[in-house]
Design an enzyme around this catalytic site. Structure first.
Site, PDB file in Angstrom:
ATOM      1  N   TYR A 131       0.582  -1.507   0.120  1.00 30.85           N
ATOM      2  CA  TYR A 131      -0.245  -0.145   0.459  1.00 30.85           C
ATOM      3  C   TYR A 131       0.959   1.457  -0.523  1.00 30.85           C
ATOM      4  O   TYR A 131       1.527   1.682   0.967  1.00 30.85           O
ATOM      5  CB  TYR A 131      -0.748   0.107   1.202  1.00 30.85           C
TER       6      TYR A 131
ATOM      7  N   ASP B  46       9.349   2.291  -0.764  1.00 36.98           N
ATOM      8  CA  ASP B  46       8.567   2.923   0.313  1.00 36.98           C
ATOM      9  C   ASP B  46       9.088   2.601   1.311  1.00 36.98           C
ATOM     10  O   ASP B  46       8.708   1.510   2.059  1.00 36.98           O
ATOM     11  CB  ASP B  46       7.155   2.759  -0.163  1.00 36.98           C
TER      12      ASP B  46
ATOM     13  N   LYS C  72       6.062   8.326   9.047  1.00 33.36           N
ATOM     14  CA  LYS C  72       5.568   7.814  10.702  1.00 33.36           C
ATOM     15  C   LYS C  72       6.651   8.472  11.254  1.00 33.36           C
ATOM     16  O   LYS C  72       6.579   9.339  11.817  1.00 33.36           O
ATOM     17  CB  LYS C  72       5.300   6.216  10.000  1.00 33.36           C
TER      18      LYS C  72
END
Length: 435
Positions: A146, A241, A269
């Site tokens: 994702y 990613d 994050k």
């Protein structure tokens, strides 16, 4: 543990009047696991408290960023000091370069970078930069990874799409989606075949080096190295990613662990210390294509927000200063809880596959080893839902989806792990699962 969620239920009902499903991110609705989602009021260290006063041991850590635990004193102090000067300027501050220096010093593949406010922005912007160097527009995306919810990347993605059983998303034009080629994770033959079929038309390959968005799925031996080789041979970009893995698997993320030199890297994050912040970066020749130096336009009013810069800087400075003890400690404590819950499942006669990478872990309710999206999808999601509810009843909050990784932080203690494993034994004993 007794859980009275009457106030949380009322808050959920109120939220549903104003927000779709009562949430601002689908997985928070608990549709994948059942039960009522607690509404949180505070957190400290490894613990969360809901609106009814119930306490939970946290194993999702705001989906990854709380590596130092909630409300870490150094991070809180940094945010408070920054807020006294203003929550936002919309102009440059020295704090942006302070955090950028910390990030780039940890990831040698990143010569220049740009801050954005979310992982979605980071991946969307990275794939926009890539095809400016290699003009053909087709891109490979690995199934189950994702990369945010931009149109071109919602093709056989993991995370919430896997949670809700959706192969893609309504509203994504086919004209955009067809430029993305979804390929199975850990399958180099499929990558070779895609490049052979499309010749020189593939601009970039984007992948989570350790997948966290179909549950934790590590790369097989040689897979990442193979991606690097193939993309270099074909003149395509390799985009990592590392929104989840950056600063979590190691200070230098998955690139440090696996020794891969990615062309572009997406981060999020942890670099915001719990505040909305992400970034993308890579070789200077590509990053210099961004405006104001080049023709690729990308902008954001809140990019480099001073509160996020302060929180991120405090977090990364701590991680850098305590690198050895932090990552060794996280690896040890995560291995302990991973093995403990796996053993509890085995003792109860319940088939569970345990995948772990550093402080990321997932217990898949399947008898099949999980190496890609297809094998992850063999999981018994109903059984996971029962397990999740049973653990929550005992005060342990796991990610509310079979297809999301659990995260540990430095605030988790040996006593927390012992409590969690015992809670798992009770949870498995309460379940009646047919494998």
């Amino acid at each position: 543990m007794s859980r009275e969620l009457s106030r949380s239920k009322r808050l959920q009902q109120r939220a549903e009047q104003y927000l779709p499903g009562g949430v601002n991110s689908p997985v928070r609705a608990f549709r994948a696991v059942g039960g009522d989602p607690p509404f949180l009021v505070r957190a400290e260290g490894a613990y969360l408290w809901d609106a009814d006063g119930n306490r939970y041991l946290d194993y999702f850590g705001s989906w990854g960023p709380m590596i130092l635990g909630h409300a870490h004193p150094l991070v809180v102090e940094a945010i408070q000091q920054a807020a006294q000067r203003s929550a936002s300027f919309g102009a440059s501050t020295a704090a942006e370069a302070d955090l950028a220096e910390l990030v780039i010093s940890a990831l040698p593949s990143m010569e220049k970078m740009r801050f954005v406010s979310s992982g979605t922005e980071a991946t969307m912007s990275a794939i926009r930069v890539g095809p400016r160097v290699y003009q053909p527009p087709v891109r490979d995306q690995v199934e189950g990874c994702y990369h945010g919810h931009s149109d071109g990347l919602l093709v056989k993605a993991g995370s919430g799409l896997a949670t809700f059983g959706l192969a893609g998303s309504a509203g994504v034009p086919q004209e955009i989606a067809h430029w993305t080629l979804p390929l199975p994770f850990n399958d180099l033959a499929a990558v070779e075949e895609a490049f052979a079929k499309h010749q020189d038309d593939i601009a970039c390959v984007i992948v989570e080096p350790v997948v966290g968005n179909m549950g934790c799925v590590p790369p097989s031996r040689g897979y990442l190295e193979g991606l690097r080789r193939i993309t270099q041979e074909r003149g395509s970009l390799l985009i990592f990613d590392e929104v989840m893995t950056g600063f979590r698997l190691a200070l230098g993320g998955a690139q440090e662990i696996f020794g891969i030199d990615a062309d572009l890297t997406c981060l999020g994050k942890i670099i915001g210390g719990g505040l909305p912040c992400a970034a993308f970066g890579g070789k200077a020749r590509m990053m210099n294509l961004l405006a104001p130096l080049g023709p690729v336009y990308q902008a954001g009013t809140l990019s480099g927000n001073p509160l996020a810069m302060a929180a991120g800087t405090a977090t990364l400075r701590y991680l850098a200063a305590h690198k050895a003890e932090v990552y060794a400690g996280l690896d040890k404590i995560t291995a302990t809880v991973a093995k403990g819950i796996a053993a509890a499942a085995q003792d109860a006669g319940i088939g569970v596959q345990t995948n772990r990478a550093g402080s990321m872990v997932t217990w898949f309710f399947t008898g099949t080893p999980v190496t890609d999206f297809a094998t992850a999808a063999t999981s018994d999601t109903e059984a996971f839902g029962r397990f999740h509810r049973a653990m929550l009843d005992q005060g342990v909050w796991l990610p509310p989806s079979q297809f999301e990784a659990a995260f540990l932080g430095t605030a988790h203690t040996t006593a927390d792990i012992d409590f969690t494993v015992e809670a798992a034994r009770k949870a498995f004993a309460s379940m009646h699962v047919t494998q």
